[in-house]
Design a protein around this motif. Structure first.
Motif, PDB file in Angstrom:
ATOM      1  N   LEU A  88     -16.660  19.259  58.497  1.00  0.00           N
ATOM      2  CA  LEU A  88     -16.400  19.144  57.063  1.00  0.00           C
ATOM      3  C   LEU A  88     -14.913  19.361  56.821  1.00  0.00           C
ATOM      4  O   LEU A  88     -14.379  20.428  57.122  1.00  0.00           O
ATOM      5  CB  LEU A  88     -17.212  20.169  56.255  1.00  0.00           C
ATOM      6  CG  LEU A  88     -17.010  20.087  54.742  1.00  0.00           C
ATOM      7  CD1 LEU A  88     -17.552  18.784  54.181  1.00  0.00           C
ATOM      8  CD2 LEU A  88     -17.654  21.274  54.030  1.00  0.00           C
ATOM      9  N   GLY A  89     -14.258  18.353  56.290  1.00  0.00           N
ATOM     10  CA  GLY A  89     -12.841  18.467  55.975  1.00  0.00           C
ATOM     11  C   GLY A  89     -12.600  19.403  54.810  1.00  0.00           C
ATOM     12  O   GLY A  89     -13.467  19.609  53.951  1.00  0.00           O
ATOM     13  N   LEU A  90     -11.400  19.973  54.769  1.00  0.00           N
ATOM     14  CA  LEU A  90     -11.053  20.896  53.690  1.00  0.00           C
ATOM     15  C   LEU A  90     -10.782  20.151  52.378  1.00  0.00           C
ATOM     16  O   LEU A  90     -10.515  18.953  52.365  1.00  0.00           O
ATOM     17  CB  LEU A  90      -9.831  21.722  54.084  1.00  0.00           C
ATOM     18  CG  LEU A  90     -10.045  22.711  55.236  1.00  0.00           C
ATOM     19  CD1 LEU A  90      -8.761  23.480  55.519  1.00  0.00           C
ATOM     20  CD2 LEU A  90     -11.186  23.670  54.933  1.00  0.00           C
ATOM     21  N   GLN A  91     -10.844  20.904  51.295  1.00  0.00           N
ATOM     22  CA  GLN A  91     -10.692  20.312  49.964  1.00  0.00           C
ATOM     23  C   GLN A  91      -9.221  20.205  49.572  1.00  0.00           C
ATOM     24  O   GLN A  91      -8.510  21.203  49.519  1.00  0.00           O
ATOM     25  CB  GLN A  91     -11.434  21.168  48.922  1.00  0.00           C
ATOM     26  CG  GLN A  91     -11.388  20.589  47.529  1.00  0.00           C
ATOM     27  CD  GLN A  91     -11.908  21.540  46.474  1.00  0.00           C
ATOM     28  OE1 GLN A  91     -11.298  21.720  45.416  1.00  0.00           O
ATOM     29  NE2 GLN A  91     -13.039  22.189  46.741  1.00  0.00           N
ATOM     30  N   PRO A  92      -8.757  18.987  49.248  1.00  0.00           N
ATOM     31  CA  PRO A  92      -7.409  18.869  48.673  1.00  0.00           C
ATOM     32  C   PRO A  92      -7.369  19.569  47.310  1.00  0.00           C
ATOM     33  O   PRO A  92      -8.341  19.510  46.546  1.00  0.00           O
ATOM     34  CB  PRO A  92      -7.225  17.356  48.512  1.00  0.00           C
ATOM     35  CG  PRO A  92      -8.223  16.724  49.432  1.00  0.00           C
ATOM     36  CD  PRO A  92      -9.388  17.671  49.463  1.00  0.00           C
ATOM     37  N   LYS A  93      -6.265  20.199  47.008  1.00  0.00           N
ATOM     38  CA  LYS A  93      -6.158  20.927  45.745  1.00  0.00           C
ATOM     39  C   LYS A  93      -6.226  19.989  44.538  1.00  0.00           C
ATOM     40  O   LYS A  93      -6.619  20.409  43.446  1.00  0.00           O
ATOM     41  CB  LYS A  93      -4.866  21.752  45.720  1.00  0.00           C
ATOM     42  CG  LYS A  93      -4.900  22.919  46.693  1.00  0.00           C
ATOM     43  CD  LYS A  93      -3.582  23.686  46.719  1.00  0.00           C
ATOM     44  CE  LYS A  93      -3.650  24.851  47.700  1.00  0.00           C
ATOM     45  NZ  LYS A  93      -2.356  25.567  47.831  1.00  0.00           N
ATOM     46  N   ILE A  94      -5.870  18.715  44.723  1.00  0.00           N
ATOM     47  CA  ILE A  94      -5.911  17.780  43.597  1.00  0.00           C
ATOM     48  C   ILE A  94      -7.325  17.281  43.304  1.00  0.00           C
ATOM     49  O   ILE A  94      -7.556  16.655  42.261  1.00  0.00           O
ATOM     50  CB  ILE A  94      -4.986  16.563  43.830  1.00  0.00           C
ATOM     51  CG1 ILE A  94      -5.386  15.796  45.101  1.00  0.00           C
ATOM     52  CG2 ILE A  94      -3.540  16.977  43.848  1.00  0.00           C
ATOM     53  CD1 ILE A  94      -4.635  14.480  45.271  1.00  0.00           C
ATOM     54  N   THR A  95      -8.282  17.582  44.180  1.00  0.00           N
ATOM     55  CA  THR A  95      -9.637  17.059  43.988  1.00  0.00           C
ATOM     56  C   THR A  95     -10.230  17.501  42.658  1.00  0.00           C
ATOM     57  O   THR A  95     -10.819  16.700  41.927  1.00  0.00           O
ATOM     58  CB  THR A  95     -10.551  17.498  45.147  1.00  0.00           C
ATOM     59  OG1 THR A  95     -10.026  16.989  46.379  1.00  0.00           O
ATOM     60  CG2 THR A  95     -11.967  16.978  44.960  1.00  0.00           C
ATOM     61  N   SER A  96     -10.066  18.772  42.329  1.00  0.00           N
ATOM     62  CA  SER A  96     -10.652  19.269  41.085  1.00  0.00           C
ATOM     63  C   SER A  96     -10.039  18.563  39.870  1.00  0.00           C
ATOM     64  O   SER A  96     -10.736  18.291  38.880  1.00  0.00           O
ATOM     65  CB  SER A  96     -10.471  20.788  40.967  1.00  0.00           C
ATOM     66  OG  SER A  96      -9.104  21.138  41.022  1.00  0.00           O
ATOM     67  N   GLU A  97      -8.737  18.231  39.953  1.00  0.00           N
ATOM     68  CA  GLU A  97      -8.088  17.514  38.850  1.00  0.00           C
ATOM     69  C   GLU A  97      -8.676  16.117  38.696  1.00  0.00           C
ATOM     70  O   GLU A  97      -8.940  15.652  37.583  1.00  0.00           O
ATOM     71  CB  GLU A  97      -6.581  17.395  39.108  1.00  0.00           C
ATOM     72  CG  GLU A  97      -5.835  18.716  39.183  1.00  0.00           C
ATOM     73  CD  GLU A  97      -4.404  18.524  39.689  1.00  0.00           C
ATOM     74  OE1 GLU A  97      -3.856  17.409  39.498  1.00  0.00           O
ATOM     75  OE2 GLU A  97      -3.854  19.461  40.289  1.00  0.00           O
ATOM     76  N   TYR A  98      -8.884  15.443  39.831  1.00  0.00           N
ATOM     77  CA  TYR A  98      -9.404  14.073  39.796  1.00  0.00           C
ATOM     78  C   TYR A  98     -10.827  14.057  39.225  1.00  0.00           C
ATOM     79  O   TYR A  98     -11.170  13.178  38.433  1.00  0.00           O
ATOM     80  CB  TYR A  98      -9.389  13.465  41.197  1.00  0.00           C
ATOM     81  CG  TYR A  98      -8.035  12.927  41.635  1.00  0.00           C
ATOM     82  CD1 TYR A  98      -6.870  13.665  41.460  1.00  0.00           C
ATOM     83  CD2 TYR A  98      -7.945  11.685  42.239  1.00  0.00           C
ATOM     84  CE1 TYR A  98      -5.648  13.173  41.871  1.00  0.00           C
ATOM     85  CE2 TYR A  98      -6.716  11.177  42.654  1.00  0.00           C
ATOM     86  CZ  TYR A  98      -5.573  11.924  42.477  1.00  0.00           C
ATOM     87  OH  TYR A  98      -4.350  11.431  42.884  1.00  0.00           O
ATOM     88  N   ILE A  99     -11.622  15.030  39.636  1.00  0.00           N
ATOM     89  CA  ILE A  99     -12.997  15.092  39.121  1.00  0.00           C
ATOM     90  C   ILE A  99     -12.990  15.481  37.644  1.00  0.00           C
ATOM     91  O   ILE A  99     -13.744  14.921  36.838  1.00  0.00           O
ATOM     92  CB  ILE A  99     -13.844  16.074  39.958  1.00  0.00           C
ATOM     93  CG1 ILE A  99     -14.044  15.528  41.377  1.00  0.00           C
ATOM     94  CG2 ILE A  99     -15.201  16.323  39.299  1.00  0.00           C
ATOM     95  CD1 ILE A  99     -14.745  16.477  42.327  1.00  0.00           C
ATOM     96  N   LYS A 100     -12.111  16.417  37.288  1.00  0.00           N
ATOM     97  CA  LYS A 100     -12.038  16.864  35.891  1.00  0.00           C
ATOM     98  C   LYS A 100     -11.659  15.705  34.961  1.00  0.00           C
ATOM     99  O   LYS A 100     -12.150  15.615  33.826  1.00  0.00           O
ATOM    100  CB  LYS A 100     -11.034  18.008  35.756  1.00  0.00           C
ATOM    101  CG  LYS A 100     -11.073  18.680  34.385  1.00  0.00           C
ATOM    102  CD  LYS A 100     -10.135  19.882  34.339  1.00  0.00           C
ATOM    103  CE  LYS A 100     -10.175  20.518  32.946  1.00  0.00           C
ATOM    104  NZ  LYS A 100      -9.248  21.677  32.857  1.00  0.00           N
TER     105      LYS A 100
END
Length: 420
Positions: free
Chosen positions: A44-56
């Motif tokens: 399982l790859g780690l979560q990019p910090k921008i992921t939450s912004e993109y989903i939000k």
């Protein structure tokens, strides 16, 4: 070339042009707040910090626009999968028309076999590597059964030789020489999940086509890790997931490749759904199915946007880093790990992954004589997140986007300490 010291590792990190990308990922910490050594991107790859912004962004559009988000959103949902195609096609070495992000890996594998596994009474067998990932083997066996074929008769295993861990290409050649008139599909994992061995896709494809077989690959451990050059390989199809090296989150969508020579082949069987229908008439519900050209024509349903947002976040990071740059770092990072393991000079340790960098990605599978899972437990307690595979293998994968040379050095020191 390499040196066995923390100073050397830190010097390599200081000179690494990709080092700053590590700061763009959430690195797990222990309860005391200390950063763990995460070498499990092959699982399982780690979560990019921008992921939450993109989903939000998508949650906000959904809240504010409702159904109008399909056309009025910041990133409209109707063509959303198209935002992923260009970068994904670079990562797997394909033309954009040959690639689509959809479904999950095994679902896509079944859809591909509906089209590319067409058994006859005499030519009906499928070749897989003997230690293929279980889901691949289950899928292939179930397809055989669906066609009324006993898997014991219809499945041929490409096996390592006695006392060896890796599959030899010449043994696959021998299988085709002896059974080519009975085989209709080669379905191979591009990079084996257990050994980390990366197979020669172009040579395998040419061999299969020589005997009039279809050829497909599972890139679960290849996409985002190696460069499979799918178009040039000539493979008929390929499938992959995005939650390992492509860092899209647990259970996220998969990808699919269909070579352009099949783009408009109406004779191919397929399981159809409305999202694979001509975009111009998709919403006129009275038309007969009119398949989109290329890989898009295998789509079934409108895509889950929140999952695709996470994929877009990761792909944007890959695009900025440059996949060729990542491959170069990966070779060096994995080579450093190999060097440090050799430096231990411990007869209990054996690297079963190929030594040739051309035959592997970033994963090294470390076989430890007389070990059991207690060794892995001790590593975990020492702050290392790795991966155990029965009976005696630790899989470690320094992913070039977020792992450092210091990670690799610290891992080797902790393994040495535990073994001693």
């Amino acid at each position: 070339m390499f040196q066995n010291s923390l100073e050397y590792a830190r010097k390599q990190d200081a000179e690494d042009s990709l080092a700053s990308f590590r700061n763009r990922f959430h690195i797990p910490k222990n309860p005391s707040g200390e950063t763990l050594i995460y070498l499990c991107g092959n699982s399982l790859g780690l979560q990019p910090k921008i992921t939450s912004e993109y989903i939000k962004e998508e949650l906000t559009d959904w809240a504010n626009l409702g159904v109008e988000g399909h056309v009025e959103g910041k990133h409209p949902w109707l063509p959303y999968h198209e935002f992923l195609t260009a970068t994904m096609s670079k990562i797997v070495g394909a033309k954009p028309s040959e690639v689509v992000v959809m479904n999950t890996l095994t679902t896509n594998l079944h859809l591909m076999m509906v089209s590319f596994y067409q058994p006859t009474k005499t030519k009906y067998k499928i070749v897989v590597e003997s230690d293929a990932f279980p889901s691949d083997k289950y899928a292939v066996e179930s397809q055989l059964k669906f066609h009324g074929i006993n898997p014991k008769d219809g499945l041929i295993l490409w096996k390592p030789r006695a006392g060896e861990e890796l599959c030899r290409f010449e043994d696959l050649e021998e299988i085709l020489k002896n059974h080519g008139n009975e085989i209709t599909l080669l379905m191979i994992g591009s990079t084996n999940y257990y050994t980390g061995q990366s197979f020669p896709l172009k040579k395998i494809t040419e061999l299969g086509h020589k005997y009039n077989c279809m050829v497909g690959f599972d890139l679960a451990h290849g996409a985002g890790n190696i460069q499979p050059n799918l178009h040039d390989s000539g493979a008929d199809f390929a499938v992959w997931c995005t939650y390992k090296y492509l860092n899209s989150g647990p259970g996220s969508l998969g990808g699919c490749f269909v070579h352009e020579r099949h783009a408009n082949n109406e004779k191919l069987n397929r399981f159809a759904g409305w999202w694979g229908h001509n975009k111009k008439t998709r919403f006129n519900m009275r038309h007969e199915f009119d398949a989109l050209p290329g890989a898009e024509g295998w789509q079934l349903s409108n895509p889950p946007i929140l999952s695709m947002a996470a994929i877009r976040a990761s792909l944007d990071t890959f695009e900025e880093a440059g996949f060729d740059n990542l491959r170069k770092k990966s070779d060096k990072l994995t080579g450093f790990l190999e060097f440090l393991l050799d430096e231990m000079n411990n007869s209990s340790i054996k690297i079963i992954t190929p030594r040739n960098p051309e035959e592997r990605g970033c994963q090294l599978s470390i076989q430890v004589k007389n070990a059991d899972k207690r060794l892995h437990t001790k590593l975990t307690e020492a702050g290392v997140i790795s991966d155990w595979r029965e009976p005696d293998v630790i899989r470690v994968a320094p992913a070039p986007l977020y792992n450092s040379f210091e990670d690799v050095f610290r891992f080797s020191e902790k393994l040495k300490e535990i073994l001693n």
